[in-house]
Design a protein around this motif. Structure first.
Motif: not given
Length: 330
Positions: A20-31, A308-314
């Motif tokens: 879920a966290g990874a998919c959140l940032i996937l939606a923000e970062r097209t790269d 937090m996991f989303k921010n970890s990927i960031d």
């Protein structure tokens, strides 16, 4: 395109939070392109229906490394685990960085044995980005925050040098101020370890060492890097996070019970306090990373939330994009 290897099975919640966290940032970062390692069925269940699946690849792993596993034995024996397969993807260049909420000891051990360490680093360390109350210097690096319980004084000199390069880029610190965690500011304070480390750090001309730092001044923003051994650093990290959460929750409870606030004011106060809790428990920063590994390796809390996991990927993306991190390999 940045490719991240995500250990989806790590942590207390597994794919429920990691995917879920990874998919959140996937939606923000097209790269961004994510390689999800773990149980395919469980991972697929957590991918939102509106996710861009063209930038997601699932690699089946039928073994898991849990917190009860011995780090070295688990890395050696569980070759088909999500953690090991994800680390190997970084090692062979399939992925640019690694993120996990799993067994931190196994991640550290696996990173060094599979990805490898920089030749000039004798013993890599954990780095945690912690907040301060300063508007000018809102964050600092804590090195080592838990990787090595038997750190040697000379290791801190390496951490000061490499950490300074990263602090310049990631924290925007000009000539980063490096301090040694100790029980007093005086040169003579501390045990044999801190006294020897103080002398070695003072003798080094490769970074801006400013002397001993007492724990009660850490949040003042007077330093960009705080050096210590992993045992002391981990105790300090957990103490700061636990105390901040307890105090802020107690403050919120007292305000709700005793303050004469209308609904709108209560919601505003609650939002501000929860924002502070996220900041001081490291949820906003996302986690820590390994200083001295050949590629970005981010380790986050086992109980990490989706945010937090989303921010970890960031954080992993920031490390990959950082000129300073690239320069560590030169």
């Amino acid at each position: 395109m940045i490719k991240l290897a995500v250990d989806c099975m790590g942590g207390d919640y597994g794919p429920e939070k990691t995917v879920a966290g990874a998919c959140l940032i996937l939606a923000e970062r097209t790269d961004l392109y994510c390689l999800f390692y773990g149980d395919q069925e469980r991972i697929e269940q957590e991918i939102p229906h509106d996710a861009d699946c063209s930038r997601i690849e699932i690699i089946m792993s039928d073994e898991e490394i849990n917190n009860e596993d011995h780090p070295l034995k688990a890395i050696r024996k569980k070759q088909n685990s999500s953690m090991v397969k994800a680390l190997k993807a970084v090692a062979d260049g399939t992925a640019d960085a690694f993120v996990s909420a799993g067994n931190s000891g196994a991640i550290f051990t696996g990173s060094l044995s599979i990805i490898g360490k920089l030749p000039e680093v004798k013993r890599p360390a954990s780095v945690t980005i912690l907040p301060t109350t300063s508007k000018v210097s809102p964050h600092y690096f804590l090195i080592d925050s838990g990787a090595n319980i038997s750190t040697k004084p000379e290791h801190l000199v390496q951490y000061g040098k490499l950490g300074s390069k990263l602090a310049e880029q990631m924290l925007g610190a000009e000539n980063p101020r490096v301090g040694l965690l100790n029980i007093g500011e005086e040169d003579s304070k501390g045990n044999d370890f801190t006294k020897e480390a103080f002398q070695l750090l003072s003798d080094s001309k490769e970074f801006n060492f400013t002397g001993n730092v007492e724990p009660h001044t850490l949040m003042n923003g007077t330093h960009d890097i705080i050096l210590t051994d992993g045992f002391t650093g981990n105790i300090m990290l957990k103490s700061v996070e636990g105390m901040a959460e307890s105090i802020l929750n107690e403050l919120l409870e007292n305000l709700i019970i005793n303050a004469d606030l209308n609904d709108d004011m209560s919601k505003t106060v609650e939002a501000f306090i929860h924002s502070s809790i996220r900041r001081y428990t490291n949820e906003d920063a996302g986690g820590g990373f390994i200083l001295g590994a050949k590629a970005p390796v981010v380790i986050t809390h086992g109980a990490a939330s989706t945010t937090m996991f989303k921010n970890s990927i960031d954080l992993a993306i920031t490390l990959k994009e950082s000129d300073a991190f690239s320069s560590l390999n030169e």
